[in-house]
Design an enzyme around this catalytic site. Sequence first.
Site, short mmCIF file in Angstrom:
data_model
loop_
_atom_site.label_atom_id
_atom_site.label_comp_id
_atom_site.label_asym_id
_atom_site.label_seq_id
_atom_site.Cartn_x
_atom_site.Cartn_y
_atom_site.Cartn_z
CB CYS A 1 -1.69 -0.59 8.21
SG CYS A 1 -2.19 -1.73 6.91
CB CYS B 1 -19.03 -5.58 4.29
SG CYS B 1 -18.36 -4.00 4.88
CB CYS C 1 -15.47 -8.24 5.31
SG CYS C 1 -16.75 -8.29 6.60
NE ARG D 1 -18.33 -6.88 12.27
CZ ARG D 1 -18.41 -6.47 11.02
NH1 ARG D 1 -17.35 -6.47 10.25
NH2 ARG D 1 -19.56 -6.05 10.52
CB CYS E 1 -19.18 -1.42 8.36
SG CYS E 1 -18.09 -2.37 9.45
CB CYS F 1 -2.35 3.47 8.12
SG CYS F 1 -3.39 4.23 6.84
CB CYS G 1 -0.90 0.00 1.22
SG CYS G 1 -2.06 1.39 1.22
S1 SF4 Z 1 -4.91 0.86 6.53
FE1 SF4 Z 1 -3.16 -0.18 5.53
S2 SF4 Z 1 -3.97 -0.92 3.57
FE2 SF4 Z 1 -5.43 0.65 4.35
S3 SF4 Z 1 -4.76 2.62 3.46
FE3 SF4 Z 1 -3.73 2.45 5.45
S4 SF4 Z 1 -1.74 1.48 4.99
FE4 SF4 Z 1 -3.07 1.12 3.23
#
Ligand code: SF4
Length: 431
Positions: free
Chosen positions: A72, A142, A109, A272, A202, A69, A65
Amino acid sequence: MDLLDTLTAKGLRGETPTREEALAVLATTDDELLDVVAAAGRVRRRWFGRRVKLNYLVNLKSGLCPEDCSYCSQRLGSKAEILKYTWLKPNQAAEAAKAGVSGGAKRVCLVASGRGPTDRDIDRVTDTVAAIKEADPAVEICACLGLLSDNQAERLKAAGVDAYNHNLNTSEGTYGDITTTHTYADRVDTVQKAHGAGLSACSGLIAGMGESDEDLVDVVFALRELGSDSVPVNFLIPFEGTPLAKEWNLSPQRCLRILAMVRFVNPDTEVRIAGGREVHLRSMQPLGLHLANSIFLGDYLTSEGQAGQTDLDMIADAGFEVEGVGERTLPRHRADIAAAAAGGCGSGAAGGAGGGCGTAGVPGEDADAAVGGCGTGGGCGPCGGHGHAVPVAAAADAAADTNAGTSADEVRTDLVRVRRRGAGTELAPNA
Ligand code: SF4
């Protein structure tokens, strides 16, 4: 205790507590914990009985990605040794979904890493939804694809998607500490786009990133105000190779208090337990079922959960039952609101497949519920998140000071297992 009597009375009426009352739940002691669980459990049973909705994750596209974040494992620069693969083909995704549905899941999901989908990605998801619904038209779907552009939510709705997941994750005030490549406002905008297109919203949070009690209460009230139909509560999984690898801030008791607070603020909303259930609640998971009415079956996006059969055994042993396809998830008044937003089909007849979020009517199930008003591993869904940036340690200290009887969790990297089976592998899914 007066606090719990007040919260229970409000919850049974479908009313939201004050911010101060929500904060007081988080500040209760271990001596008070079972009383807190019992009080929130009454509210849970009022609106959801002893039903547990099972959801099943299919990671359509894993890792790589461009977003940052910090919680993540799929983020830009992540060193976590997770599975990395591009889009599953529709038949591959449908096979994975079938395993979850066979295991008792009523919602699948579909999650993809990335900032947001291209229009070509929406085509891919459309084909995947068709393949899943061809095999089982009743399954709820979802999608969790990141930030949505104009008209993409409408296209997903037209494709047969029932709900859209996009978590707020943390408070507006601290959002910039966990992500710099998009904003809290971007996330709110996508939830609103999904809702506006008639998709069931959600949206949830990640706890354990070093946030304060005030941050937790802020995000939970924000989710209530956004009208989220389901609120996934993730407990940060501090993946090795991510910025939050050392953030082990949660104890099982703390997790239960957080779930209780979320339940009191969202008495009639699906709550959840999402990523981190096994890692942080551990042997206290069954108590979590008294607070939440929904869990994920089997594995998460990038981490492994306990065996699907263990999930089912736990539900039965704790005196709960798996919610059936013909049963409505939300109380009737909430289902009607969700259906009105979706342009119809509200609390329709039992077994109806319309509307997002499991709005099929269940005769006699909730005749008493007419009172009050109405993703996972890495970030996009119920990730196996990771946590915060700068203020973590200070906030954790503050939380420890505030919560008598609460201690930070010990480091338990032995409980974090990277997913090596199911979608994107040759091995059978865990469901
Ligand atoms: S949560 Fe993870 S997969 Fe989703 S946008 Fe952020 S870095 Fe990318």
